[in-house]
Scaffold this active site. Structure first.
Site, PDB file in Angstrom:
ATOM      1  CB  CYS A   1     -18.960-129.745  32.014  1.00  0.00           C
ATOM      2  SG  CYS A   1     -19.607-130.989  33.696  1.00  0.00           S
TER       3      CYS A   1
ATOM      4  CB  CYS B   1     -18.432-127.995  34.791  1.00  0.00           C
ATOM      5  SG  CYS B   1     -20.127-127.602  33.799  1.00  0.00           S
TER       6      CYS B   1
ATOM      7  CB  CYS C   1     -23.733-129.481  35.512  1.00  0.00           C
ATOM      8  SG  CYS C   1     -22.371-130.728  35.698  1.00  0.00           S
TER       9      CYS C   1
ATOM     10  CB  CYS D   1     -21.954-129.152  31.144  1.00  0.00           C
ATOM     11  SG  CYS D   1     -22.635-130.414  32.029  1.00  0.00           S
TER      12      CYS D   1
HETATM   13 ZN   LIG Z   1     -21.086-129.920  33.901  1.00  0.00          ZN
END
Ligand SMILES: [Zn+2]
Length: 343
Positions: free
Chosen positions: A37, A67, A64, A33
């Site tokens: 995030c 994000c 991810c 991330c």
């Molecule tokens: Zn994330």
């Protein structure tokens, strides 16, 4: 604070200004991330920090979906390119570069360009270009002396436009400023406080100096050409408010200020005023909040350039390791101010 602690703190705080500077991989989910995030925070022992998304991918993690950490690298590269283009445009005589042109160079839409640029720097591209011009004007002003020449050197089409843009930031006009306060009346007093003798000085616009253990001579060095007037009824009410603000630094105040600084210094000072009483920040946090996470040393000097102690609470900035750091008027005063604010 070492860099791992710094990254942990940035991740815990979802600090956007660290996006693109590192990614956080989560061993339990196998994803990585960006620091900001919005997802729930994993346990610290299940996190790994990587300098880049590539490194996280090489280590077997996936980006991810929430994000989109790979996007931030692109955003950062786009912002860096935009800053380069703005600086190049600023350095040469010629037309300004428009948002549409910046966007076209980076492959982004103008609105997306505006958003990622503002998120990364704290300023829109137009405001950033203006800040570049203002900084250059100030440098020219403080060295050249000839105000009109400085204005044209800084790329302003006309003097009136220049003053429009400086107005509201400088209490004194730029010409008064370059001539050591010429034409300005500055009222001042030295009063006894529980922190020692305090010098307070103000123009018609607001307080331009608050210091400890200084005299009228020190003030005259700063503003050699101003009309310095000691005390007076016109000054008494403001002085009383200043004394109250210094004796009870945690109470907050709305005292008008008349201070000068570069665009970056003004952003740092604005951030200092956002630190709640009873709390402290590190120089790195202030640099990040002012939109330049890398400019820790510059944030330190902007902090030190504060002309109005206490009213702009530069005493609320301490070292990342929790030690007090420096203070222009001695650490005893800094310690005492922080202690009073904690109560
Ligand atoms: Zn994330």
């Amino acid at each position: 604070m070492d860099s791992t602690e710094l990254m942990q703190a940035a991740f815990a705080a979802r600090d956007r200004s660290y996006d693109g500077r590192f990614v956080v991989a989560v061993t339990t989910t196998n994803i990585y991330c960006r620091p900001s995030c919005p997802a729930r925070r994993p346990r610290p022992e299940n996190t790994r920090f990587y300098a880049s998304a590539e490194q996280a991918r090489e280590a077997g993690f996936r980006p991810c979906r929430r994000c989109e950490p790979d996007g931030v690298t692109r955003d950062r590269a786009a912002v860096e390119l935009a800053i380069d283009l703005l600086r190049q445009a600023d350095a040469r005589i010629g037309p300004r570069i428009s948002l549409a042109e910046l966007a076209a160079e980076t492959g982004y839409s103008p609105s997306h360009m505006q958003r990622v640029f503002t998120r990364a720097t704290g300023l829109s591209p137009a405001a950033y270009a203006r800040a570049l011009r203002e900084e250059r004007a100030r440098v020219a002003l403080s060295t050249a002396g000839a105000v009109t020449g400085a204005i044209y050197e800084a790329g302003f089409e006309s003097a009136s436009r220049f003053y429009d843009s400086m107005e509201g930031k400088l209490g004194m006009t730029p010409s008064a400023w370059v001539r050591g306060g010429a034409g300005a009346t500055i009222r001042w007093a030295v009063v006894a406080t529980t922190l020692g003798p305090m010098l307070v000085a103000a123009t018609d616009r607001g307080v331009c100096r608050l210091s400890f253990d200084e005299t009228a001579e020190d003030l005259a060095v700063r503003f050699p050409n101003a009309d310095l007037v000691e005390g007076g009824e016109a000054f008494a009410e403001l002085l009383a408010r200043v004394i109250e603000a210094v004796e009870r630094p945690g109470a907050g105040h709305d005292i008008p200020l008349d201070v000068q600084g570069t665009a970056f210094q003004q952003r740092v000072w604005a951030e200092l005023r956002r630190i709640p009483a009873g709390e402290t920040r590190s120089y790195a946090q202030i640099a990040a909040a002012a939109g330049h996470p890398g400019a820790v040393r510059a944030a330190g000097s902007a902090n030190g350039a504060n002309a109005v102690a206490v009213l702009i609470p530069c005493h609320r900035v301490i070292r990342a390791d929790g030690s007090l750091g420096g203070y222009a008027y001695g650490l005893d005063i800094k310690r005492e101010l922080l202690e009073r604010e904690r109560q």
